[in-house]
Design an enzyme around this catalytic site. Structure first.
Site, PDB file in Angstrom:
ATOM      1  N   SER A  64       0.856  -1.187   0.000  1.00 43.08           N
ATOM      2  CA  SER A  64       0.000   0.000   0.000  1.00 43.08           C
ATOM      3  C   SER A  64       0.888   1.233   0.000  1.00 43.08           C
ATOM      4  O   SER A  64       2.037   1.198   0.461  1.00 43.08           O
ATOM      5  CB  SER A  64      -0.874   0.012   1.260  1.00 43.08           C
ATOM      6  OG  SER A  64      -1.490   1.273   1.419  1.00 43.08           O
ATOM      7  N   TYR A  66      -1.180  -0.966  10.606  1.00 42.50           N
ATOM      8  CA  TYR A  66      -1.420  -1.284   9.188  1.00 42.50           C
ATOM      9  C   TYR A  66      -0.284  -0.729   8.317  1.00 42.50           C
ATOM     10  O   TYR A  66       0.273  -1.446   7.483  1.00 42.50           O
ATOM     11  CB  TYR A  66      -2.763  -0.710   8.736  1.00 42.50           C
ATOM     12  CG  TYR A  66      -3.017  -0.934   7.257  1.00 42.50           C
ATOM     13  CD1 TYR A  66      -3.338  -2.209   6.784  1.00 42.50           C
ATOM     14  CD2 TYR A  66      -2.895   0.106   6.332  1.00 42.50           C
ATOM     15  CE1 TYR A  66      -3.543  -2.432   5.423  1.00 42.50           C
ATOM     16  CE2 TYR A  66      -3.099  -0.107   4.976  1.00 42.50           C
ATOM     17  CZ  TYR A  66      -3.423  -1.376   4.529  1.00 42.50           C
ATOM     18  OH  TYR A  66      -3.617  -1.594   3.178  1.00 42.50           O
TER      19      TYR A  66
HETATM   20  N1  LIG Z   1      -8.807  -0.773  -0.574  1.00 39.57           N
HETATM   21  C1  LIG Z   1      -7.800   0.027  -0.385  1.00 39.57           C
HETATM   22  O1  LIG Z   1      -7.963   1.258  -0.278  1.00 39.57           O
HETATM   23  C2  LIG Z   1      -6.391  -0.525  -0.355  1.00 39.57           C
HETATM   24  C3  LIG Z   1      -5.326   0.378  -0.539  1.00 39.57           C
HETATM   25  C4  LIG Z   1      -4.037  -0.111  -0.500  1.00 39.57           C
HETATM   26  C5  LIG Z   1      -3.798  -1.458  -0.310  1.00 39.57           C
HETATM   27  N2  LIG Z   1      -4.843  -2.321  -0.124  1.00 39.57           N
HETATM   28  C6  LIG Z   1      -4.548  -3.732   0.083  1.00 39.57           C
HETATM   29  O2  LIG Z   1      -5.180  -4.494  -0.913  1.00 39.57           O
HETATM   30  C7  LIG Z   1      -5.385  -5.821  -0.446  1.00 39.57           C
HETATM   31  C8  LIG Z   1      -6.801  -6.258  -0.773  1.00 39.57           C
HETATM   32  O3  LIG Z   1      -7.689  -5.451  -0.025  1.00 39.57           O
HETATM   33  P1  LIG Z   1      -9.103  -4.987  -0.596  1.00 39.57           P
HETATM   34  O4  LIG Z   1      -9.060  -3.516  -0.721  1.00 39.57           O
HETATM   35  O5  LIG Z   1      -9.490  -5.806  -1.754  1.00 39.57           O
HETATM   36  O6  LIG Z   1     -10.002  -5.318   0.699  1.00 39.57           O
HETATM   37  P2  LIG Z   1     -11.250  -6.300   0.893  1.00 39.57           P
HETATM   38  O7  LIG Z   1     -12.278  -6.017  -0.145  1.00 39.57           O
HETATM   39  O8  LIG Z   1     -11.621  -6.159   2.318  1.00 39.57           O
HETATM   40  O9  LIG Z   1     -10.639  -7.749   0.624  1.00 39.57           O
HETATM   41  C9  LIG Z   1      -9.747  -8.341   1.525  1.00 39.57           C
HETATM   42  C10 LIG Z   1      -9.568  -9.807   1.187  1.00 39.57           C
HETATM   43  O10 LIG Z   1      -8.658 -10.394   2.151  1.00 39.57           O
HETATM   44  C11 LIG Z   1      -9.214 -11.615   2.596  1.00 39.57           C
HETATM   45  N3  LIG Z   1      -8.810 -11.952   3.958  1.00 39.57           N
HETATM   46  C12 LIG Z   1      -8.828 -11.162   5.064  1.00 39.57           C
HETATM   47  N4  LIG Z   1      -8.489 -11.875   6.161  1.00 39.57           N
HETATM   48  C13 LIG Z   1      -8.247 -13.145   5.724  1.00 39.57           C
HETATM   49  C14 LIG Z   1      -7.890 -14.360   6.374  1.00 39.57           C
HETATM   50  N5  LIG Z   1      -7.695 -14.417   7.702  1.00 39.57           N
HETATM   51  N6  LIG Z   1      -7.739 -15.477   5.629  1.00 39.57           N
HETATM   52  C15 LIG Z   1      -7.951 -15.448   4.291  1.00 39.57           C
HETATM   53  N7  LIG Z   1      -8.287 -14.338   3.622  1.00 39.57           N
HETATM   54  C16 LIG Z   1      -8.450 -13.205   4.332  1.00 39.57           C
HETATM   55  C17 LIG Z   1     -10.727 -11.405   2.543  1.00 39.57           C
HETATM   56  O11 LIG Z   1     -11.368 -12.662   2.391  1.00 39.57           O
HETATM   57  P3  LIG Z   1     -12.323 -13.337   3.520  1.00 39.57           P
HETATM   58  O12 LIG Z   1     -12.839 -12.244   4.387  1.00 39.57           O
HETATM   59  O13 LIG Z   1     -13.374 -14.039   2.736  1.00 39.57           O
HETATM   60  O14 LIG Z   1     -11.415 -14.288   4.207  1.00 39.57           O
HETATM   61  C18 LIG Z   1     -10.871 -10.582   1.258  1.00 39.57           C
HETATM   62  O15 LIG Z   1     -10.974 -11.435   0.157  1.00 39.57           O
HETATM   63  C19 LIG Z   1      -5.056  -5.807   1.045  1.00 39.57           C
HETATM   64  O16 LIG Z   1      -3.772  -6.349   1.246  1.00 39.57           O
HETATM   65  C20 LIG Z   1      -5.058  -4.330   1.390  1.00 39.57           C
HETATM   66  O17 LIG Z   1      -4.228  -4.020   2.471  1.00 39.57           O
HETATM   67  C21 LIG Z   1      -6.134  -1.882  -0.157  1.00 39.57           C
END
Ligand SMILES: NC(=O)c1ccc[n+]([C@@H]2O[C@H](COP(=O)([O-])OP(=O)(O)OC[C@H]3O[C@@H](n4cnc5c(N)ncnc54)[C@H](OP(=O)(O)O)[C@@H]3O)[C@@H](O)[C@H]2O)c1
Length: 281
Positions: free
Chosen positions: A151, A164
């Site tokens: 991120s 985070y």
């Molecule tokens: N959205 C943003 O603004 C943003 C910005 C920068 C970086 N990121 C990064 O992008 C990545 C994806 O995030 P996103 O934005 O797509 O968020 P999201 O929609 O909340 O998706 C997160 C994913 O992680 C999985 N996950 C969480 N805990 C888990 C566990 N214990 N075991 C297995 N899977 C798990 C969830 O699946 P389940 O809940 O079904 O397990 C879900 O599929 C993350 O690493 C996040 O830090 C996001």
């Protein structure tokens, strides 16, 4: 240490493992890879969502093999179970997308350990452990790729996202070093560093079920859509980029800020985002 890489990595015909495929960026990775990949292993906890996504991908891409794998990556034994299954089934993974991750918004002193511990476990330990477990497979399938979802938060210490941001600093640093180590082996490593993206991330990160409207507070020019983030990430990996910041303005701001002395950055963060309390230099 770094030497010329012999072969380029391509997503065409790849066998990819995507963690966190039930939502957001992970589901988008699956959708964008489906037309070109041979096989996708989709990992997450929510079985129903994995089932629905798998069925939809199979329906639209007849030759694609899709394996949903329901697991909680915060549990070390579950990570080993996943890797053992891959090795036992001899699934020739040549792309690992370490995408699963979560945040917790609020000050550290008011945080619950029950939210901090899984964040550290998934963002840092699971990403590192899975990479370690699957490295022999990736090496055997070289040229191969590792895409670690970090991120832009990893570039700065962020009050009210202290843990985070620190986990993402780890992911970016780990990815850079791993890239140097694996360069000679044809394993391409890229760190994806998005700014704000409208996914379920902020719903999960908000405390007590409270949805944090961080996206609404973000200037639209700094945000990106999941489609764009994933497209840029896959292109960056194929072009062997060390890092991808999938928003031109944000990329410019990050690169510019890295030329500034750290005390200036600290002050800017304190004024812009941090809790309204003095920070000792
Ligand atoms: N959205 C943003 O603004 C943003 C910005 C920068 C970086 N990121 C990064 O992008 C990545 C994806 O995030 P996103 O934005 O797509 O968020 P999201 O929609 O909340 O998706 C997160 C994913 O992680 C999985 N996950 C969480 N805990 C888990 C566990 N214990 N075991 C297995 N899977 C798990 C969830 O699946 P389940 O809940 O079904 O397990 C879900 O599929 C993350 O690493 C996040 O830090 C996001």
């Amino acid at each position: 240490m770094k030497q010329a890489r012999s072969q380029k990595f391509s997503t065409k015909g790849c066998t990819a493992l995507i963690t966190g495929a039930t939502a957001g960026l992970g589901a988008e990775f699956a959708k964008q890879l489906a037309p070109v990949a041979a096989r996708l292993i989709l990992v997450g906890r929510r079985e129903e969502r994995l089932g629905e996504l798998s069925a939809s991908l199979r329906q639209h891409h007849a030759s694609l093999i899709v394996d949903p794998f329901v697991t909680d990556l915060s549990l070390p034994g579950e990570r080993s179970r996943l890797a053992s299954w891959i090795i036992r089934e001899q699934i020739p993974i040549n792309l690992l997308i370490n995408n699963a991750g979560l945040g917790d918004l609020g000050t550290f002193d008011t945080a619950e350990w029950e939210r901090i511990a899984p964040m550290l476990e998934v963002n840092v330990t699971a990403l590192t452990h899975l990479t370690h477990l699957l490295l022999p497979m990736l090496r055997a399938q070289s040229p191969s790729g590792i895409l670690n979802v970090s991120s832009v938060a990893g570039f700065y210490p962020l009050p009210e996202m202290a843990v985070y941001a620190a986990t993402k600093a780890y992911v970016t640093s780990f990815s850079e070093a791993l890239r140097m180590e694996l360069a000679v082996e044809g394993i391409h490593v890229t760190a994806l560093c998005p700014g704000p993206v409208p996914t379920e991330f902020f719903d999960v990160a908000g405390r007590n079920g409270e949805t944090i409207r961080a996206m609404e507070r973000t200037h639209p020019s700094l945000a990106s859509t999941p489609e764009l983030v994933v497209r840029q990430a896959l292109r960056g990996l194929e072009r062997d980029k060390p890092g991808v910041i999938p928003n031109p303005l944000l990329a410019l701001l990050v690169r510019g800020s890295r030329l500034l002395p750290f005390p200036l950055i600290r002050e800017a963060i304190r004024l812009g985002a941090g809790p309204k309390r003095p920070i000792r230099n």
